[in-house]
Structures are given as structure tokens and as C-alpha cells.
Write an enzyme that holds these catalytic residues in place. Structure first.
Site, mmCIF file in Angstrom:
data_model
loop_
_atom_site.group_PDB
_atom_site.id
_atom_site.type_symbol
_atom_site.label_atom_id
_atom_site.label_comp_id
_atom_site.label_asym_id
_atom_site.label_seq_id
_atom_site.Cartn_x
_atom_site.Cartn_y
_atom_site.Cartn_z
ATOM 1 C CG HIS A 141 -1.838 1.129 1.353
ATOM 2 N ND1 HIS A 141 -3.206 1.000 1.241
ATOM 3 C CD2 HIS A 141 -1.614 2.454 1.596
ATOM 4 C CE1 HIS A 141 -3.776 2.180 1.401
ATOM 5 N NE2 HIS A 141 -2.831 3.092 1.629
ATOM 6 C CD GLU A 142 1.512 3.441 3.691
ATOM 7 O OE1 GLU A 142 1.696 4.534 3.092
ATOM 8 O OE2 GLU A 142 0.488 3.198 4.354
ATOM 9 C CG HIS A 145 0.364 5.967 -0.594
ATOM 10 N ND1 HIS A 145 -0.747 6.144 -1.388
ATOM 11 C CD2 HIS A 145 -0.119 5.737 0.661
ATOM 12 C CE1 HIS A 145 -1.839 6.024 -0.659
ATOM 13 N NE2 HIS A 145 -1.489 5.782 0.589
#
Length: 241
Positions: A141-142, A145
């Protein structure tokens, strides 16, 4: 105005900057200390400083163990996880460099399991992970980003930009795959399960932004960018899993 103490996704920059737990001197971690504390409480002659030191050291001991497990899983995932390795390589193609040295395992007090800052790296909230699979989803997820921030000019105070980041990260990281929702979050709907999960998680993530008034406002911003952001699977050819 942006909060200088937080990354755009609400992650605490102070948590990233703080040192990792270190080995402790177990001066209070003894049976005699435990017995002294219990005896003092029974007799009314408590040693407050002893108690403070004992429980502080117990907290440190717990944090050290939890963060060590996170560090072990982090290094394993960087080496063996297909999605983590792929995203690390894709970030590298854009000039970024995600390594064990800028992915930090820390104890967190908020309800997030991670966070990202272009200047600091990735924060992993060691005390929030259920297992290695959960940590893998959070790292992915990060990393999505990170890829987005390097690929495009993302404005911290533009809520449409921030909503798109969260839609893409929840879609591509694997955290909304059917098995995760079915077994860990009691989400039983099969029809459009992925879309419902991404909408829900993106809306909840948007609530951490200072520019969002309430859940209704967060949901409205997510809906405004939904079609284009949900369909954009870059750097994958399709939704990974």
C-alpha cells in the site's frame, strides 16, 4: 495549511524519526522486583519509583520484541514477496530507492498500520500487524503511494489527489482481495466486493486528512475521482490480486 508534523496521509513524522527500540538493562525485570511491588501494595508501603521503572521497562521489552518481529518480516518481504519486490523495482525506475533503511518499524498510537512521506520514507506500525500477510499488504500500500508521488505532482492540500492515492493503493496492494475481506473483516458480499472494500478503505483513510470535514465529505471526494482512479492499475498491467 498542511500539518508539518504529519505526512499527507496522516502518518506521524515524529514516529518515523524516533529511534528504534534498543536492548534494555533488565534491572527491574526480576522476580524480586515483582515480589517487592506486590508486597508493597499489600502492606501499603509502595515503592512508586520501583513500580514506574518496572512497568516502563516491561513496555520497552514488549516494544522491542514487536519491532524485531516487524524488522524480520520486513527483510523477508523485501527479499521474497513478489508484489513488494515488483513495487520496489518500479519505484527505482522513477529514481526512488526503498530499502530496509528507509522503511521504519515503529510502535504507533493511532489506528493506521502505516504511512508514507516522500522526504522520510515508509512507516510500518509494528504493533498493528496481525501477521506477515497483513504487513505485506501495508508495505505494498505504502509503496504504491511512493510510486504515485514520484510519477505525478501530488498536492498535499488537494483532496481529489489524496483520494486518488488511497483508491489506487487499496486497489493494487492486495488488502481488498476477497480472502482478506472474507476471513478477517466479516465482509460477506461477493458481488462487487473489491469495489466496496476500496471505497470503504479510501473513505476511512481520507478522514485522517485535515481538509476533510466528516465521513460524508470524505465519501463525496472519493466518488468524484472514482472512475479514473479505480481503473488506473499502473505500474501493474492489471489488478495484481
Amino acid at each position: 495549511m498542511p500539518n508539518l508534523d504529519q505526512a499527507p496521509d496522516g502518518a506521524s513524522l515524529a514516529a518515523m524519526a524516533q529511534p528504534a527500540p534498543v536492548e534494555i538493562d533488565p534491572i527491574y525485570y526480576t522476580w524480586s522486583s515483582t515480589f517487592s511491588i506486590l508486597l508493597g501494595r499489600m502492606t501499603g508501603s509502595r515503592d512508586v519509583e520501583l513500580e514506574k521503572g518496572y512497568f516502563s521497562e516491561m513496555d520497552t521489552l514488549k516494544a522491542d520484541s514487536i519491532c524485531k518481529r516487524c524488522e524480520t518480516n520486513k527483510e523477508y518481504l523485501l527479499q521474497y514477496s513478489p508484489i513488494v519486490r515488483f513495487l520496489k523495482d518500479e519505484v527505482g525506475k522513477l529514481g526512488g530507492d526503498l530499502t530496509k533503511d528507509n522503511i521504519f518499524c515503529r510502535m504507533c498510537t493511532n489506528e493506521q498500520s502505516g504511512g508514507f512521506s516522500l522526504d522520510h520514507g515508509i512507516l510500518l506500525c509494528a504493533n498493528k500487524f496481525r501477521n506477515r500477510g497483513h504487513q505485506e499488504d501495508t508495505m505494498a500500500h505504502e509503496m504504491v503511494h511512493a510510486w504515485d508521488h514520484l510519477k505525478w505532482k501530488v498536492e498535499a492540500d488537494n483532496m481529489r489527489h489524496q483520494a486518488c492515492l488511497e483508491i489506487r493503493a487499496s486497489t493494487l496492494s492486495g488488502e481488498c482481495r476477497f480472502s482478506r475481506e472474507f476471513f478477517t473483516r466479516n465482509q460477506w458480499r461477493i458481488t462487487e466486493q473489491l469495489q466496496n472494500c476500496v471505497r470503504r478503505r479510501a473513505t476511512l483513510s481520507m478522514l485522517a486528512r485535515p481538509g476533510i470535514k466528516n465521513e460524508e465529505h470524505a465519501g463525496k471526494v472519493v466518488n468524484e475521482v472514482w472512475e479514473s482512479c479505480f481503473r488506473d492499475t499502473r505500474p501493474f498491467d492489471e489488478i495484481y490480486r
